[in-house]
Every structure is written in structure tokens, then in C-alpha cells.
Design an enzyme around this catalytic site. Structure first.
Site, mmCIF file in Angstrom:
data_model
loop_
_atom_site.group_PDB
_atom_site.id
_atom_site.type_symbol
_atom_site.label_atom_id
_atom_site.label_comp_id
_atom_site.label_asym_id
_atom_site.label_seq_id
_atom_site.Cartn_x
_atom_site.Cartn_y
_atom_site.Cartn_z
ATOM 1 C CB CYS A 108 -0.933 0.010 1.208
ATOM 2 S SG CYS A 108 -2.258 -1.224 1.113
ATOM 3 C CB ALA A 109 4.112 2.192 1.390
#
Length: 350
Positions: free
Chosen positions: A142-143
Site C-alpha cells: 500500500c505504500a
């Protein structure tokens, strides 16, 4: 002083199949009630997720049969390459550039395995030069939107004048499964969607924003909070239920530390642009950063319309924010496996 890196364009590309949350709930009820004891107690997660609709790589009935690595990989390669190309074409068109103008291609994706990478498979369609540098990046989760933007900006800074194309593609729904279910798998079914985003950057002038600084903070002993488990049928999601409270308790000091290294403070930031991992995560981010409840409106809007697409989601939020008008300074943030906070500080174009 180094020349600033300018974001010349930003574009998104939705996955081809629309799924309403109500349709997903009905299918999940049929599939999981007998396979997962206590599934009825988890049904509220579909209602409280804050999602109206999502886009998926495959039609809904594709997910109704057990799938192994070969089928999931075939679907990933077919759909991800097309989404990569659509997002890149739109970003290049906005920047008034062509594939042949691109010097460096950064590809971020953690939801499938492609060797050669997606950018190599899309080279002919996009007209990339044979000498273009290809940099595929896996494992950011997700980063990936924020970290990919940071990495691409550093490559642009290292080669003044180079055109750098960042493309982020995630097909999270390909991890959906009916066998060996965990609570995390149920939560993933309620949250995940698929999407792609691309942006073009280079040193110089123009565009809608410049990248002022980047930063990361990885907390020790947090490897089990988020990631993939690998089993015979494909990737299985790892979600710790403690993510929202962890973010509420730990994000603020980490953010203060990152900004301090940039000689900035929280009060210097006009707008935080956050990866919306889920409604509880959005609430936790607002609480940790002392934002008024409801401040992260673009985040809630993207979550409602697309679900959590992992890495591209933060760039979807940035796209909405810039279309609404960026303030002078904003900070793009995302939390991902590691467990890591990744940030990119942006200044709006004058």
C-alpha cells in the site's frame, strides 16, 4: 541548490469490471457462510467499509471458482499490462509527450509476478525507446504510490532533463480465495479493488506541482502487521486488526520526525493527502494528525468509489486533490508493509 522535480501529469486507469458492494456481499454470503464458521459475525465489515463500488480485473463469476497460481498469473499479466498501458498513455498525453520521450520507467506492483516486467511487455504498444531504463519494484504494498513517487523523483534528480515515467498497477482482487480462509481474507474481500495510476516528472518547470522532499519511517518489529503470505494457490493477505490503533498512536511522532528533517513542522502542511486503507484507518489518521473529522474528504471519496487498490490509491487521491486545487504545500502519505510510513512533500505550481 538542485533544480526542483516537477510533476507534469497524473492519470489513472480503472480495472475493466465494476462491482457494487451489495453484489459482493451477496456473493460472499453464498460462498463463505459454510466455509468460514462465524462468517455472519463478520458481515458488518462490508457495511462499515465505506465502499459503494469497486473495479476488478475479472468479472465477478471468475472469482467463484478455486484458482491456482497459473490462472491468477495469467489474469495478472493480461489485465495489468493493459492497465499499465492505459495509465501511461493518458499521463504522457497530458504531458504532451510520447513513449519515445521517456528515459526512465519505474513500475510499481506487488500483486503479481511478471518477469519480464510490465513495462517490457508494454514497450511496443507505448513506443518506448530500446535504451529506456526499466526499474520494476516489488514488495511495497500500500505504500507503493508514495514510495514509487519518491524513488522516481530521485532518479529524475540524478539525471537532470530526463523524463521519468512512474506507473503503479495493483490487482488486489486476484488474491480473493474460497479455500483456507482467514479473517484477514474476509476483510480483504470487503475492501480490495484494482487500479492503476501513472505520472510523468522531470527537472525544470511546468506541471501542477513540484516535489519538495521525501521521507520514510519504518517501525521495528512490525513485519507481521501487513503483507502477503505465499501458499500453493497464490498470495494470501496479512492484515493485523491493530492497524488503525497503531496508526493513531504512532503516526504523529513519525510524521513529526520526517518533517523535522525537512525543516518543517505539522503547521507548515496545508493538506495531508493520505492512502485510505479503510474507514477506520482514515479516522485514525485524522485523529493522529489532529485534523478535523471529515478533513480527509478526497480519501473517503476514493475509497467509496474504488475501494482500497493498494499502491495506486494514494495517487487517485492526489488526482482528486489537484483537480480541486492543491494548496501551497501538501504531503502525500501512505502506510505499507514493513511497517513503513512513506511521504512526499509537494508544492503547488505557482
Amino acid at each position: 541548490m538542485p533544480a526542483p522535480i516537477h510533476l507534469l501529469s497524473l492519470a489513472t486507469a480503472d480495472a475493466p469490471h465494476e462491482m457494487t458492494q451489495s453484489d459482493v456481499v451477496e456473493v460472499a454470503r453464498v460462498l463463505f457462510t459454510e466455509r468460514f464458521p462465524g462468517f455472519d459475525r463478520m458481515l458488518p465489515v462490508f457495511d462499515t467499509a465505506g465502499i459503494r463500488a469497486r473495479q476488478a480485473a475479472m468479472p465477478l463469476d471468475w472469482y467463484l471458482k478455486p484458482r491456482g497460481w497459473p490462472e491468477r498469473t495469467e489474469a495478472y499479466l493480461d489485465v495489468a499490462v493493459d492497465m499499465f498501458a492505459r495509465a501511461a498513455e493518458a499521463a504522457l498525453a497530458e504531458a504532451q509527450l510520447k513513449g519515445a520521450d521517456v528515459d526512465v520507467i519505474v513500475t510499481v506492483s506487488s500483486t503479481g509476478i511478471a518477469t519480464p516486467g510490465l513495462e517490457a511487455r508494454a514497450m511496443a504498444r507505448l513506443g518506448f525507446r530500446p535504451d529506456a531504463a526499466r526499474i520494476p519494484v516489488f514488495g511495497l504494498g500500500c505504500a507503493g504510490g508514495a514510495t514509487g513517487l519518491a524513488l522516481a523523483s530521485k532518479l529524475a534528480q540524478a539525471t537532470p532533463g530526463a523524463v521519468v515515467l512512474l506507473v503503479v498497477v495493483e490487482l488486489c482482487t486476484l488474491s480473493f480465495r474460497m479455500e483456507d480462509l482467514t479473517k484477514a481474507d474476509i476483510v480483504a474481500t470487503a475492501l480490495f479493488g484494482d487500479g492503476a495510476a501513472a505520472c510523468v516528472m522531470r527537472c525544470g518547470e511546468g506541471g501542477f506541482a513540484s516535489i519538495e522532499a521525501t521521507g520514510e519511517h519504518t517501525w521495528p518489529d512490525t513485519l507481521s502487521i501487513m503483507g502477503w503470505r505465499v501458499d500453493p494457490t497464490g498470495f494470501g493477505v496479512i492484515f493485523d486488526r491493530a492497524i488503525p490503533p497503531f496508526a493513531r498512536d504512532n503516526l504523529r511522532p513519525a510524521m513529526i520526525g520526517i518533517l523535522k528533517r525537512q525543516t518543517l513542522g505539522l503547521d507548515d502542511v496545508d493538506r495531508f493527502i493520505c492512502h485510505p486503507g479503510g474507514m477506520k484507518v482514515i479516522d485514525a489518521l485524522e485523529g493522529s494528525l489532529s485534523l478535523d473529522q471529515g478533513s480527509l474528504d478526497h480519501e473517503r471519496g476514493v475509497l467509496a468509489d474504488h475501494g482500497n487498490m493498494s499502491a495506486p490509491t494514494a495517487l487517485y487521491v492526489l488526482d482528486r486533490a489537484r483537480r480541486g486545487g492543491l494548496p501551497d504545500r501538501s504531503v502525500l502519505t501512505a502506510l505499507g508493509p514493513g511497517f513503513t510510513l512513506s511521504t512526499v512533500s509537494l508544492r503547488a505550481a505557482a
